[in-house]
Scaffold this active site. Structure first.
Site, mmCIF file in Angstrom:
data_model
loop_
_atom_site.group_PDB
_atom_site.id
_atom_site.type_symbol
_atom_site.label_atom_id
_atom_site.label_comp_id
_atom_site.label_asym_id
_atom_site.label_seq_id
_atom_site.Cartn_x
_atom_site.Cartn_y
_atom_site.Cartn_z
ATOM 1 N N ASP A 84 0.842 -1.201 0.000
ATOM 2 C CA ASP A 84 0.000 0.000 0.000
ATOM 3 C C ASP A 84 0.881 1.257 0.000
ATOM 4 O O ASP A 84 1.781 1.377 0.841
ATOM 5 C CB ASP A 84 -0.870 -0.055 1.279
ATOM 6 C CG ASP A 84 -1.958 0.993 1.303
ATOM 7 O OD1 ASP A 84 -2.404 1.426 0.226
ATOM 8 O OD2 ASP A 84 -2.384 1.373 2.422
ATOM 9 N N GLY A 178 -7.968 8.249 7.237
ATOM 10 C CA GLY A 178 -8.323 8.533 8.633
ATOM 11 C C GLY A 178 -9.749 9.043 8.739
ATOM 12 O O GLY A 178 -10.558 8.886 7.815
ATOM 13 N N HIS A 207 -9.404 5.227 -1.948
ATOM 14 C CA HIS A 207 -8.677 5.146 -0.669
ATOM 15 C C HIS A 207 -9.504 5.851 0.397
ATOM 16 O O HIS A 207 -10.471 6.549 0.083
ATOM 17 C CB HIS A 207 -7.308 5.827 -0.811
ATOM 18 C CG HIS A 207 -6.294 4.969 -1.495
ATOM 19 N ND1 HIS A 207 -5.173 4.494 -0.858
ATOM 20 C CD2 HIS A 207 -6.241 4.486 -2.759
ATOM 21 C CE1 HIS A 207 -4.471 3.756 -1.708
ATOM 22 N NE2 HIS A 207 -5.095 3.745 -2.864
ATOM 23 N N GLY A 209 -11.393 4.609 2.866
ATOM 24 C CA GLY A 209 -12.744 4.035 2.943
ATOM 25 C C GLY A 209 -13.426 4.158 4.294
ATOM 26 O O GLY A 209 -14.629 3.915 4.402
ATOM 27 N N ASN A 229 -10.288 0.822 -0.099
ATOM 28 C CA ASN A 229 -9.320 0.561 0.975
ATOM 29 C C ASN A 229 -9.864 0.965 2.340
ATOM 30 O O ASN A 229 -10.354 2.093 2.503
ATOM 31 C CB ASN A 229 -8.054 1.387 0.744
ATOM 32 C CG ASN A 229 -7.275 0.951 -0.477
ATOM 33 O OD1 ASN A 229 -7.704 0.092 -1.225
ATOM 34 N ND2 ASN A 229 -6.122 1.555 -0.658
ATOM 35 N N ASN A 231 -8.698 0.919 6.456
ATOM 36 C CA ASN A 231 -7.675 0.650 7.469
ATOM 37 C C ASN A 231 -8.116 1.192 8.828
ATOM 38 O O ASN A 231 -8.272 0.447 9.790
ATOM 39 C CB ASN A 231 -6.342 1.278 7.027
ATOM 40 C CG ASN A 231 -5.254 1.062 8.058
ATOM 41 O OD1 ASN A 231 -5.300 0.091 8.811
ATOM 42 N ND2 ASN A 231 -4.295 1.958 8.121
ATOM 43 N N THR A 232 -8.352 2.506 8.902
ATOM 44 C CA THR A 232 -8.649 3.138 10.187
ATOM 45 C C THR A 232 -9.838 2.479 10.906
ATOM 46 O O THR A 232 -9.814 2.301 12.122
ATOM 47 C CB THR A 232 -8.922 4.651 9.978
ATOM 48 O OG1 THR A 232 -7.785 5.212 9.317
ATOM 49 C CG2 THR A 232 -9.142 5.378 11.287
HETATM 50 P P1 13P Z 1 -8.550 4.648 5.939
HETATM 51 O O1 13P Z 1 -7.462 4.456 6.962
HETATM 52 O O2 13P Z 1 -9.104 6.014 5.962
HETATM 53 O O3 13P Z 1 -9.583 3.586 6.047
HETATM 54 O O4 13P Z 1 -7.846 4.501 4.511
HETATM 55 C C1 13P Z 1 -7.166 3.333 4.178
HETATM 56 C C2 13P Z 1 -6.396 3.482 2.936
HETATM 57 O O5 13P Z 1 -6.774 4.184 2.024
HETATM 58 C C3 13P Z 1 -5.126 2.747 2.826
HETATM 59 O O6 13P Z 1 -4.439 3.038 1.661
#
Ligand code: 13P
Length: 288
Positions: A84, A178, A207, A209, A229, A231-232
């Protein structure tokens, strides 16, 4: 076996759904995401940032862990292991280590340099049967307490990069990594539609998401987004579940201090979050 993300995203684009990229940080996160994908019969992309790769002691460890899990958990859904926001050097390291997909983030370079470096990487990954994501228009986020809106990509520049032979394209459309600030203006669907028009069948990547309202996610998928994507949101849900377990004093009861027990609520929370996202993105039952 790990697979490139090319085919799963072409199918997603044609079928009007999106495949989730969920970032991994350790064994528990990886196992949780694979568990959810298998139970949902959904393709999945495991994202690894350069920082997370370093944390897990390096890319070779990550490849070994993920390949071992695919075999020992009996995973049959398509799984891509994807770098990533890679630097050029990071991309080369992941090619070497056995990733099945990489993202080169050249969005901070002048467009000519982004084109040049992306082109070199296209040649390298093609030879290995891997997939490549490129980026145009930086994706905002919090820096020194200031949250940037996220730059909107220039559709012409998107076409220039898409034509290099990449497999999917991340384009800034006002999205940020974030949490979104209260006064966030939302995604620019005008930009997304213009990019989709210029890039045709190219699967587009959203990105940031976490925290995008459901109706905006659905509209983005309608307009050509095939990879989202997250992550947060997994981080928040993992932290909240772990904190609750400790605050309730469960870690003091019986064998609550056992790391396997301590991390179980967080693990369960990630499984639930990933399943929710797969439902929203429409990827449930799409593994073949
Ligand atoms: P978030 O951390 O906002 O969910 O974004 C994840 C991301 O785009 C990783 O590349």
């Amino acid at each position: 076996m790990l697979v490139s993300a090319k085919e799963m995203l072409q199918k997603a684009k044609a079928g009007h759904y999106a495949v989730g990229q969920f970032n991994i940080n350790n064994l528990e996160w990886t196992k949780a995401i694979l568990t959810a994908a298998q139970e949902c019969n959904s393709p999945v992309i495991l994202g690894v940032s350069e920082g997370a790769g370093k944390y897990m002691t390096g890319y070779k460890t990550v490849v070994g862990m993920v390949e071992g899990m695919l075999e020992e958990m009996g995973i049959t859904v398509p799984v891509a292991l994807h770098l990533d926001h890679g630097s050029y050097e990071g991309c080369l390291k992941c090619v070497e280590a056995g990733f099945s997909s990489i993202m080169f983030d050249g969005s901070h370079y002048p467009i000519e340099e982004n084109v040049e470096k992306t082109k070199e990487l296209v040649a390298i990954v093609k030879e290995k049967g891997m997939s490549l994501e490129a980026e145009v228009g930086s994706i905002g986020g919090e820096e020194d307490g200031v949250v940037g809106r996220g730059e909107c990509a220039d559709p012409e520049e998107c076409k220039m990069i898409a034509d290099l032979g990449i497999d999917f394209l991340a384009a800034g459309i006002g999205n940020i990594h974030g949490k979104y600030p209260e006064n966030w203006e939302g995604l620019s669907f005008e930009t997304l539609a213009a990019i989709q028009k210029r890039t045709g069948d190219m699967p587009l990547v959203l990105h940031g998401g976490t925290g995008i309202p459901e109706d905006m996610i659905k509209k983005a998928i309608d307009l050509g987004v095939a990879k989202i994507n997250v992550n947060t949101e997994c981080q928040l849900t993992f932290a909240a579940a772990t904190r609750k377990y400790i605050e309730e004093g469960k870690d003091l009861e019986g064998k609550g201090f056992d790391p396997r027990k301590l991390l179980k609520p967080g693990f369960d929370a990630i499984v639930a979050t990933v399943k929710e996202k797969m439902e929203l993105f429409g990827s449930i039952g799409k593994a073949e």
